[in-house]
Design a protein around this motif. Structure first.
Motif, mmCIF file in Angstrom:
data_model
loop_
_atom_site.group_PDB
_atom_site.id
_atom_site.type_symbol
_atom_site.label_atom_id
_atom_site.label_comp_id
_atom_site.label_asym_id
_atom_site.label_seq_id
_atom_site.Cartn_x
_atom_site.Cartn_y
_atom_site.Cartn_z
ATOM 1 N N ALA A 10 0.838 -1.206 0.000
ATOM 2 C CA ALA A 10 0.000 0.000 0.000
ATOM 3 C C ALA A 10 0.867 1.247 0.000
ATOM 4 N N GLY A 11 2.013 1.152 -0.705
ATOM 5 C CA GLY A 11 2.890 2.314 -0.815
ATOM 6 C C GLY A 11 2.382 3.236 -1.912
ATOM 7 N N SER A 12 3.297 4.022 -2.483
ATOM 8 C CA SER A 12 2.892 5.003 -3.506
ATOM 9 C C SER A 12 2.192 4.314 -4.670
ATOM 10 N N VAL A 13 2.770 3.215 -5.152
ATOM 11 C CA VAL A 13 2.216 2.557 -6.341
ATOM 12 C C VAL A 13 0.926 1.802 -6.000
ATOM 13 N N GLY A 14 0.976 0.981 -4.943
ATOM 14 C CA GLY A 14 -0.194 0.170 -4.589
ATOM 15 C C GLY A 14 -1.403 1.029 -4.260
ATOM 16 N N ILE A 33 -3.363 -5.004 1.030
ATOM 17 C CA ILE A 33 -2.597 -5.709 2.075
ATOM 18 C C ILE A 33 -1.210 -5.083 2.172
ATOM 19 N N ASP A 34 -0.784 -4.774 3.374
ATOM 20 C CA ASP A 34 0.578 -4.255 3.561
ATOM 21 C C ASP A 34 1.088 -4.724 4.910
ATOM 22 N N ILE A 35 2.391 -4.950 4.970
ATOM 23 C CA ILE A 35 3.013 -5.344 6.238
ATOM 24 C C ILE A 35 2.783 -4.224 7.258
ATOM 25 N N ASN A 36 2.675 -3.012 6.767
ATOM 26 C CA ASN A 36 2.345 -1.846 7.586
ATOM 27 C C ASN A 36 0.825 -1.657 7.519
ATOM 28 N N ILE A 75 0.942 -7.297 -7.314
ATOM 29 C CA ILE A 75 2.034 -7.276 -6.315
ATOM 30 C C ILE A 75 2.902 -6.033 -6.519
ATOM 31 N N THR A 76 2.851 -5.139 -5.529
ATOM 32 C CA THR A 76 3.639 -3.900 -5.586
ATOM 33 C C THR A 76 4.535 -3.763 -4.358
ATOM 34 N N SER A 77 4.564 -4.794 -3.500
ATOM 35 C CA SER A 77 5.331 -4.679 -2.257
ATOM 36 C C SER A 77 6.825 -4.638 -2.544
ATOM 37 N N GLY A 78 7.541 -3.988 -1.645
ATOM 38 C CA GLY A 78 8.993 -3.967 -1.792
ATOM 39 C C GLY A 78 9.520 -2.559 -1.804
ATOM 40 N N ILE A 79 10.853 -2.461 -1.906
ATOM 41 C CA ILE A 79 11.440 -1.121 -1.900
ATOM 42 C C ILE A 79 11.440 -0.559 -3.315
ATOM 43 N N ALA A 80 11.424 0.770 -3.392
ATOM 44 C CA ALA A 80 11.470 1.460 -4.683
ATOM 45 C C ALA A 80 12.844 2.098 -4.864
ATOM 46 N N ILE A 116 2.474 -8.684 -11.645
ATOM 47 C CA ILE A 116 3.641 -8.277 -10.847
ATOM 48 C C ILE A 116 4.082 -6.886 -11.296
ATOM 49 N N VAL A 117 4.280 -5.995 -10.315
ATOM 50 C CA VAL A 117 4.673 -4.615 -10.625
ATOM 51 C C VAL A 117 6.008 -4.265 -9.955
ATOM 52 N N SER A 118 6.298 -4.893 -8.804
ATOM 53 C CA SER A 118 7.529 -4.576 -8.069
ATOM 54 C C SER A 118 8.748 -4.757 -8.978
ATOM 55 N N ASN A 119 9.737 -3.919 -8.768
ATOM 56 C CA ASN A 119 10.948 -3.966 -9.592
ATOM 57 C C ASN A 119 12.067 -4.779 -8.954
ATOM 58 N N PRO A 120 13.003 -5.279 -9.749
ATOM 59 C CA PRO A 120 13.042 -5.259 -11.219
ATOM 60 C C PRO A 120 11.987 -6.231 -11.762
ATOM 61 N N GLY A 141 3.984 -9.801 -15.775
ATOM 62 C CA GLY A 141 4.582 -8.617 -15.161
ATOM 63 C C GLY A 141 4.162 -7.399 -15.976
ATOM 64 N N SER A 142 4.054 -6.253 -15.306
ATOM 65 C CA SER A 142 3.629 -5.048 -16.053
ATOM 66 C C SER A 142 4.646 -4.703 -17.148
ATOM 67 N N GLY A 143 5.871 -5.177 -16.993
ATOM 68 C CA GLY A 143 6.865 -5.108 -18.075
ATOM 69 C C GLY A 143 7.002 -3.725 -18.682
ATOM 70 N N ALA A 226 9.248 9.675 -6.311
ATOM 71 C CA ALA A 226 8.679 8.362 -6.669
ATOM 72 C C ALA A 226 7.870 8.520 -7.953
ATOM 73 N N THR A 227 7.638 7.403 -8.639
ATOM 74 C CA THR A 227 6.728 7.428 -9.798
ATOM 75 C C THR A 227 5.520 6.573 -9.453
ATOM 76 N N PHE A 228 4.326 7.097 -9.683
ATOM 77 C CA PHE A 228 3.152 6.255 -9.394
ATOM 78 C C PHE A 228 1.927 6.522 -10.246
HETATM 79 P P1 NAD Z 1 6.783 2.216 -1.447
HETATM 80 O O1 NAD Z 1 8.016 2.103 -0.625
HETATM 81 O O2 NAD Z 1 6.021 3.495 -1.439
HETATM 82 O O3 NAD Z 1 5.758 1.049 -1.049
HETATM 83 C C1 NAD Z 1 6.133 -0.266 -0.899
HETATM 84 C C2 NAD Z 1 5.188 -0.874 0.109
HETATM 85 O O4 NAD Z 1 5.474 -2.275 0.225
HETATM 86 C C3 NAD Z 1 5.315 -0.267 1.522
HETATM 87 O O5 NAD Z 1 4.072 0.251 1.956
HETATM 88 C C4 NAD Z 1 5.775 -1.433 2.368
HETATM 89 O O6 NAD Z 1 5.260 -1.418 3.709
HETATM 90 C C5 NAD Z 1 5.215 -2.619 1.572
HETATM 91 N N1 NAD Z 1 5.849 -3.885 1.925
HETATM 92 C C6 NAD Z 1 7.153 -4.154 2.145
HETATM 93 N N2 NAD Z 1 7.332 -5.442 2.496
HETATM 94 C C7 NAD Z 1 6.106 -6.014 2.491
HETATM 95 C C8 NAD Z 1 5.620 -7.309 2.762
HETATM 96 N N3 NAD Z 1 6.444 -8.293 3.124
HETATM 97 N N4 NAD Z 1 4.294 -7.529 2.665
HETATM 98 C C9 NAD Z 1 3.444 -6.548 2.322
HETATM 99 N N5 NAD Z 1 3.837 -5.289 2.032
HETATM 100 C C10 NAD Z 1 5.149 -5.025 2.137
HETATM 101 O O7 NAD Z 1 7.226 1.846 -2.951
HETATM 102 P P2 NAD Z 1 6.397 2.197 -4.277
HETATM 103 O O8 NAD Z 1 6.855 3.519 -4.789
HETATM 104 O O9 NAD Z 1 4.972 1.934 -4.025
HETATM 105 O O10 NAD Z 1 6.997 1.101 -5.270
HETATM 106 C C11 NAD Z 1 6.657 -0.266 -5.110
HETATM 107 C C12 NAD Z 1 7.405 -1.105 -6.122
HETATM 108 O O11 NAD Z 1 6.900 -0.817 -7.431
HETATM 109 C C13 NAD Z 1 8.903 -0.831 -6.184
HETATM 110 O O12 NAD Z 1 9.609 -2.034 -6.340
HETATM 111 C C14 NAD Z 1 9.049 0.051 -7.404
HETATM 112 O O13 NAD Z 1 10.344 -0.009 -7.969
HETATM 113 C C15 NAD Z 1 7.999 -0.582 -8.292
HETATM 114 N N6 NAD Z 1 7.584 0.215 -9.444
HETATM 115 C C16 NAD Z 1 7.366 -0.474 -10.587
HETATM 116 C C17 NAD Z 1 6.993 0.199 -11.728
HETATM 117 C C18 NAD Z 1 6.776 -0.589 -12.997
HETATM 118 O O14 NAD Z 1 6.556 -0.015 -14.082
HETATM 119 N N7 NAD Z 1 6.816 -1.907 -12.938
HETATM 120 C C19 NAD Z 1 6.836 1.596 -11.706
HETATM 121 C C20 NAD Z 1 7.031 2.267 -10.504
HETATM 122 C C21 NAD Z 1 7.418 1.569 -9.353
#
Ligand code: NAD
Length: 299
Positions: A10-14, A33-36, A75-80, A116-120, A141-143, A226-228
């Motif tokens: 539920a970060g910027s992207v989710g 759903i978010d760990i937070n 799936i958008t969880s993870g670090i950006a 899947i959206v999380s990078n890479p 994957g959103s690719g 961030a990009t979202f």
């Molecule tokens: P963000 O840091 O704002 O949000 C990530 C969220 O993931 C946080 O809220 C965090 O609490 C949560 N998280 C971490 N571990 C978790 C777990 N185990 N279970 C549930 N949630 C968990 O990051 P963001 O800006 O939202 O970016 C998310 C991902 O999307 C990054 O990997 C970023 O690189 C990627 N992204 C992809 C594209 C694309 O085109 N594919 C574009 C932009 C960003």
């Protein structure tokens, strides 16, 4: 539509995906759903309070069991990325997070289509394909859907024509080795290489256009952190394709099985997607040089 969509992260992207979905008619149920958990709850409250002008929709901050019967899981969880970072530098952390959430979400929603959206994103899609045990047609994957959207935006500005008239794609990795197969770039049936003769427009600087596509993400991160927005619009478009009544073609990352001589890697080329998920890659005629670029990206 009555689809149920679960978003992990539920970060910027989710949260922007949840907000964008809430303003469209793609989903009737959204689970965030978010760990937070607090963050997810705050996002849901903020989003749900803006939904009184639309048909009823359920949006909740949930746990994995709330994801049961989801049609789509995003799936958008993870670090950006931070300013100056490459997507590949996120790999280990985000793969570890993916490995921790996969058994839980797959148990709750074994029949969902997984986006899947999380990078890479290509590596994450590959890992998810290998560890989830799900059939490949359920995984994409959103690719380079975002990269292709950026290309259409850039070409639309150059040619001063609506983006909907532009059919042009970015292939390969969602990252620094992506490329534009110009032989498949058209403006309503006219090759971009011929269009400027007709309209007296400056020829495109193709290298500069590729740089625009590849560097936009980094530029946005350096300017606003961030990009979202554009990624969320792209992902919501994909969701609409996945719940629609017919197949569509999009540039998404899926497992390659010998297409263009490439095997066992997730990459974006033209892909047929629809209500039954991924139906396979659609071969596009490319020059030898373009195929070599795709192979380089796969490597
Ligand atoms: P963000 O840091 O704002 O949000 C990530 C969220 O993931 C946080 O809220 C965090 O609490 C949560 N998280 C971490 N571990 C978790 C777990 N185990 N279970 C549930 N949630 C968990 O990051 P963001 O800006 O939202 O970016 C998310 C991902 O999307 C990054 O990997 C970023 O690189 C990627 N992204 C992809 C594209 C694309 O085109 N594919 C574009 C932009 C960003």
């Amino acid at each position: 539509m009555s689809s149920k969509i679960t978003i992990i992260g539920a970060g910027s992207v989710g949260s922007t995906i949840a907000y964008t979905l809430s303003s469209q008619d793609i989903a009737s149920e959204i689970v965030l759903i978010d760990i937070n958990k607090k963050k997810a709850e705050g996002e849901v409250l903020d989003i749900i309070q803006g939904t009184c002008f639309r048909d009823p929709i359920s949006i909740i901050a949930g746990d994995y069991e709330d994801a049961r019967d989801s049609d789509i899981v995003i799936i958008t969880s993870g670090i950006a990325r931070k300013p100056g970072q490459t997507r590949l530098e996120l790999t280990q952390t985000n793969v570890n997070i993916l490995k921790s959430i996969t058994p839980e979400i797959v148990k709750a929603a074994p029949n969902a289509l997984y986006l899947i959206v999380s990078n890479p994103v290509d590596i994450m899609t590959y890992v998810f394909t290998k560890i989830s045990g799900l059939p490949e047609n359920q995984i994409l994957g959103s690719g380079t859907i975002l990269d292709s959207a950026r290309l259409r935006c850039g070409l639309s500005e150059h040619f001063q024509i609506a983006q909907s008239n532009i059919h042009a794609y970015v292939f390969g990795e969602h990252g620094d080795t992506s490329f534009i197969p110009w032989s498949g770039a058209y403006i309503s049936g006219v090759s971009v290489d011929e269009y400027y003769d007709l309209e007296n427009i400056e020829p495109i600087d193709k290298e500069a256009m590729l740089q625009y596509v590849q560097k936009s993400g980094g530029e946005i991160i350096s300017k606003k952190g961030a990009t979202f927005y554009a990624v969320s619009s792209s992902v919501c478009k994909l969701c609409s394709l996945l719940v629609s009544s017919s197949e569509s073609i999009s540039t998404v990352s899926t497992m390659m099985h010998g297409e263009y001589g490439i095997d066992d890697v997730c990459l974006s080329t033209l892909t047929l997607v629809g209500p039954n998920g991924v139906q396979g890659k659609v071969p596009m005629r490319m020059t030898k040089a373009e195929i070599e670029q795709l192979k380089k990206s796969a490597d």
